[in-house]
Design a protein around this motif. Sequence first.
Motif, PDB file in Angstrom:
ATOM      1  N   CYS A 126       0.832  -1.212   0.000  1.00 54.76           N
ATOM      2  CA  CYS A 126       0.000   0.000   0.000  1.00 54.76           C
ATOM      3  C   CYS A 126       0.864   1.257   0.000  1.00 54.76           C
ATOM      4  CB  CYS A 126      -0.924   0.015   1.221  1.00 54.76           C
ATOM      5  SG  CYS A 126      -2.210  -1.232   1.137  1.00 54.76           S
ATOM      6  N   ASP A 127       1.921   1.249   0.840  1.00 57.15           N
ATOM      7  CA  ASP A 127       2.817   2.405   0.912  1.00 57.15           C
ATOM      8  C   ASP A 127       3.490   2.655  -0.428  1.00 57.15           C
ATOM      9  OD1 ASP A 127       2.201   2.805   3.495  1.00 57.15           O
ATOM     10  OD2 ASP A 127       4.089   2.047   4.340  1.00 57.15           O
ATOM     11  N   GLU A 128       3.967   1.580  -1.051  1.00 58.50           N
ATOM     12  CA  GLU A 128       4.698   1.761  -2.299  1.00 58.50           C
ATOM     13  C   GLU A 128       3.766   2.240  -3.417  1.00 58.50           C
ATOM     14  OE1 GLU A 128       7.352  -1.425  -3.401  1.00 58.50           O
ATOM     15  OE2 GLU A 128       7.812  -0.357  -5.260  1.00 58.50           O
ATOM     16  N   VAL A 129       2.567   1.662  -3.477  1.00 64.07           N
ATOM     17  CA  VAL A 129       1.619   2.081  -4.510  1.00 64.07           C
ATOM     18  C   VAL A 129       1.275   3.565  -4.314  1.00 64.07           C
ATOM     19  CG1 VAL A 129      -0.747   1.780  -5.352  1.00 64.07           C
ATOM     20  CG2 VAL A 129       0.702  -0.213  -5.005  1.00 64.07           C
ATOM     21  N   ALA A 130       1.089   3.972  -3.062  1.00 63.47           N
ATOM     22  CA  ALA A 130       0.783   5.382  -2.780  1.00 63.47           C
ATOM     23  C   ALA A 130       1.931   6.279  -3.242  1.00 63.47           C
ATOM     24  CB  ALA A 130       0.527   5.569  -1.290  1.00 63.47           C
ATOM     25  N   ARG A 131       3.166   5.826  -2.992  1.00 58.41           N
ATOM     26  CA  ARG A 131       4.343   6.608  -3.400  1.00 58.41           C
ATOM     27  C   ARG A 131       4.406   6.717  -4.926  1.00 58.41           C
ATOM     28  NH1 ARG A 131       9.282   5.458  -4.982  1.00 58.41           N
ATOM     29  NH2 ARG A 131       9.001   3.228  -4.745  1.00 58.41           N
ATOM     30  N   LEU A 132       4.172   5.588  -5.609  1.00 56.55           N
ATOM     31  CA  LEU A 132       4.209   5.585  -7.075  1.00 56.55           C
ATOM     32  C   LEU A 132       3.133   6.498  -7.656  1.00 56.55           C
ATOM     33  CD1 LEU A 132       4.794   1.766  -7.747  1.00 56.55           C
ATOM     34  CD2 LEU A 132       6.433   3.617  -8.080  1.00 56.55           C
ATOM     35  N   GLU A 133       1.947   6.473  -7.032  1.00 59.61           N
ATOM     36  CA  GLU A 133       0.858   7.321  -7.525  1.00 59.61           C
ATOM     37  C   GLU A 133       1.185   8.795  -7.340  1.00 59.61           C
ATOM     38  OE1 GLU A 133      -2.735   5.784  -5.819  1.00 59.61           O
ATOM     39  OE2 GLU A 133      -2.840   4.232  -7.385  1.00 59.61           O
ATOM     40  N   LYS A 134       1.833   9.092  -6.208  1.00 60.51           N
ATOM     41  CA  LYS A 134       2.221  10.474  -5.937  1.00 60.51           C
ATOM     42  C   LYS A 134       3.211  10.946  -7.005  1.00 60.51           C
ATOM     43  CE  LYS A 134       3.462  13.072  -1.853  1.00 60.51           C
ATOM     44  NZ  LYS A 134       4.138  12.944  -0.543  1.00 60.51           N
ATOM     45  N   GLU A 135       4.194  10.097  -7.307  1.00 60.05           N
ATOM     46  CA  GLU A 135       5.180  10.440  -8.335  1.00 60.05           C
ATOM     47  C   GLU A 135       4.503  10.681  -9.688  1.00 60.05           C
ATOM     48  OE1 GLU A 135       8.984   7.939  -6.586  1.00 60.05           O
ATOM     49  OE2 GLU A 135       8.146   7.384  -8.535  1.00 60.05           O
ATOM     50  N   ASP A 136       3.528   9.807 -10.008  1.00 61.22           N
ATOM     51  CA  ASP A 136       2.762   9.942 -11.256  1.00 61.22           C
ATOM     52  C   ASP A 136       2.060  11.283 -11.313  1.00 61.22           C
ATOM     53  OD1 ASP A 136       3.368   7.627 -12.423  1.00 61.22           O
ATOM     54  OD2 ASP A 136       1.302   6.847 -12.511  1.00 61.22           O
ATOM     55  N   ASN A 137       1.428  11.652 -10.213  1.00 60.29           N
ATOM     56  CA  ASN A 137       0.692  12.916 -10.155  1.00 60.29           C
ATOM     57  C   ASN A 137       1.614  14.106 -10.335  1.00 60.29           C
ATOM     58  OD1 ASN A 137      -1.885  11.993  -9.931  1.00 60.29           O
ATOM     59  ND2 ASN A 137      -1.824  11.873  -7.699  1.00 60.29           N
ATOM     60  N   ILE A 138       2.798  14.032  -9.695  1.00 58.59           N
ATOM     61  CA  ILE A 138       3.760  15.122  -9.830  1.00 58.59           C
ATOM     62  C   ILE A 138       4.177  15.265 -11.288  1.00 58.59           C
ATOM     63  CG2 ILE A 138       6.123  15.857  -9.237  1.00 58.59           C
ATOM     64  CD1 ILE A 138       5.591  14.600  -6.432  1.00 58.59           C
ATOM     65  N   GLN A 139       4.423  14.133 -11.943  1.00 61.65           N
ATOM     66  CA  GLN A 139       4.807  14.161 -13.360  1.00 61.65           C
ATOM     67  C   GLN A 139       3.698  14.796 -14.199  1.00 61.65           C
ATOM     68  OE1 GLN A 139       5.809  10.194 -14.482  1.00 61.65           O
ATOM     69  NE2 GLN A 139       7.997  10.524 -14.213  1.00 61.65           N
ATOM     70  N   LYS A 140       2.449  14.396 -13.906  1.00 60.07           N
ATOM     71  CA  LYS A 140       1.325  14.943 -14.661  1.00 60.07           C
ATOM     72  C   LYS A 140       1.224  16.454 -14.461  1.00 60.07           C
ATOM     73  CE  LYS A 140      -1.611  10.905 -14.819  1.00 60.07           C
ATOM     74  NZ  LYS A 140      -2.465  10.204 -13.868  1.00 60.07           N
ATOM     75  N   GLN A 141       1.417  16.873 -13.200  1.00 55.88           N
ATOM     76  CA  GLN A 141       1.348  18.311 -12.911  1.00 55.88           C
ATOM     77  C   GLN A 141       2.448  19.069 -13.641  1.00 55.88           C
ATOM     78  OE1 GLN A 141       1.388  18.586  -8.683  1.00 55.88           O
ATOM     79  NE2 GLN A 141      -0.813  18.203  -8.494  1.00 55.88           N
ATOM     80  N   ASP A 142       3.647  18.483 -13.646  1.00 56.90           N
ATOM     81  CA  ASP A 142       4.767  19.107 -14.348  1.00 56.90           C
ATOM     82  C   ASP A 142       4.454  19.264 -15.833  1.00 56.90           C
ATOM     83  OD1 ASP A 142       6.158  19.352 -12.077  1.00 56.90           O
ATOM     84  OD2 ASP A 142       7.581  17.718 -12.453  1.00 56.90           O
ATOM     85  N   LEU A 143       3.840  18.218 -16.396  1.00 54.77           N
ATOM     86  CA  LEU A 143       3.484  18.233 -17.808  1.00 54.77           C
ATOM     87  C   LEU A 143       2.479  19.339 -18.093  1.00 54.77           C
ATOM     88  CD1 LEU A 143       4.520  16.208 -19.936  1.00 54.77           C
ATOM     89  CD2 LEU A 143       2.249  15.168 -19.889  1.00 54.77           C
ATOM     90  N   LYS A 144       1.501  19.481 -17.193  1.00 52.72           N
ATOM     91  CA  LYS A 144       0.492  20.530 -17.340  1.00 52.72           C
ATOM     92  C   LYS A 144       1.146  21.903 -17.302  1.00 52.72           C
ATOM     93  CE  LYS A 144      -3.776  18.726 -15.410  1.00 52.72           C
ATOM     94  NZ  LYS A 144      -4.482  18.674 -14.134  1.00 52.72           N
ATOM     95  N   LYS A 145       2.050  22.080 -16.318  1.00 51.40           N
ATOM     96  CA  LYS A 145       2.751  23.358 -16.179  1.00 51.40           C
ATOM     97  C   LYS A 145       3.525  23.687 -17.448  1.00 51.40           C
ATOM     98  CE  LYS A 145       3.647  23.516 -11.246  1.00 51.40           C
ATOM     99  NZ  LYS A 145       4.697  23.097 -10.304  1.00 51.40           N
ATOM    100  N   LYS A 146       4.194  22.638 -17.975  1.00 51.32           N
ATOM    101  CA  LYS A 146       4.997  22.806 -19.163  1.00 51.32           C
ATOM    102  C   LYS A 146       4.104  23.259 -20.333  1.00 51.32           C
ATOM    103  CE  LYS A 146       8.337  20.386 -21.918  1.00 51.32           C
ATOM    104  NZ  LYS A 146       8.425  19.094 -22.574  1.00 51.32           N
ATOM    105  N   ARG A 147       2.959  22.563 -20.455  1.00 50.48           N
ATOM    106  CA  ARG A 147       2.039  22.890 -21.549  1.00 50.48           C
ATOM    107  C   ARG A 147       1.514  24.321 -21.394  1.00 50.48           C
ATOM    108  NH1 ARG A 147      -1.075  17.637 -21.300  1.00 50.48           N
ATOM    109  NH2 ARG A 147       0.221  16.210 -22.507  1.00 50.48           N
ATOM    110  N   ARG A 148       1.185  24.670 -20.139  1.00 48.50           N
ATOM    111  CA  ARG A 148       0.657  26.013 -19.894  1.00 48.50           C
ATOM    112  C   ARG A 148       1.699  27.057 -20.276  1.00 48.50           C
ATOM    113  NH1 ARG A 148      -0.595  26.375 -14.143  1.00 48.50           N
ATOM    114  NH2 ARG A 148      -1.724  24.445 -14.417  1.00 48.50           N
ATOM    115  N   LYS A 149       2.965  26.766 -19.917  1.00 46.93           N
ATOM    116  CA  LYS A 149       4.024  27.717 -20.218  1.00 46.93           C
ATOM    117  C   LYS A 149       4.186  27.862 -21.730  1.00 46.93           C
ATOM    118  CE  LYS A 149       8.662  29.090 -19.047  1.00 46.93           C
ATOM    119  NZ  LYS A 149       8.972  29.447 -20.428  1.00 46.93           N
TER     120      LYS A 149
END
Length: 167
Positions: A126-149
């Motif tokens: 459970c801990d590892e899956v939560a960590r992986l999901e968090k990393e995924d979300n950060i990547q998605k957010q970064d991608l959004k920021k990049k696109r917005r820029k």
Amino acid sequence: MITNANCRRCGKEEESWEHIWNCENNESSIKEVAEQSIYKYEKYLEEHDRSEDIAILRNFNFDFINILEQPSIVLLGKSRIWELLRGIFNNNFNNLTNKKEEKCIIKELWKFIYEEFRTRIWLVRCDEVARLEKEDNIQKQDLKKKRRKESDDKEEEKIKNQKQIKI
Ligand SMILES: [Zn+2]
């Protein structure tokens, strides 16, 4: 949206209840966890000065593992370890003895192993899956920021061009 039903940890097999316990990313196999838990339980009894209970445990630990390794009647194609993982207390454990104090230790051992599975496999997962999901979300957010820029940059360029035309 692409939905990936594969295990988030190994990525190799479909994520099912069964796979959670068999995933190659688990620190140990379920058989190893069951066997190690018996030693761990004995240590626990030692730490609590329960020497009489240790004697009982030593009398029954072999039979206990034997029952766990027998094929299950309720879960076809599986050993009884899988019953324990499901929280099913097999009646064969009760039939090992008629003495109340011995029954108690056997039941306590069962609960101890159940808890070991929870902490060593389930919670770790459970801990590892939560960590992986968090990393995924950060990547998605970064991608959004990049696109917005990028779109902001384009917008700026447009304005610049328009100004130049005016001039
Ligand atoms: Zn896996």
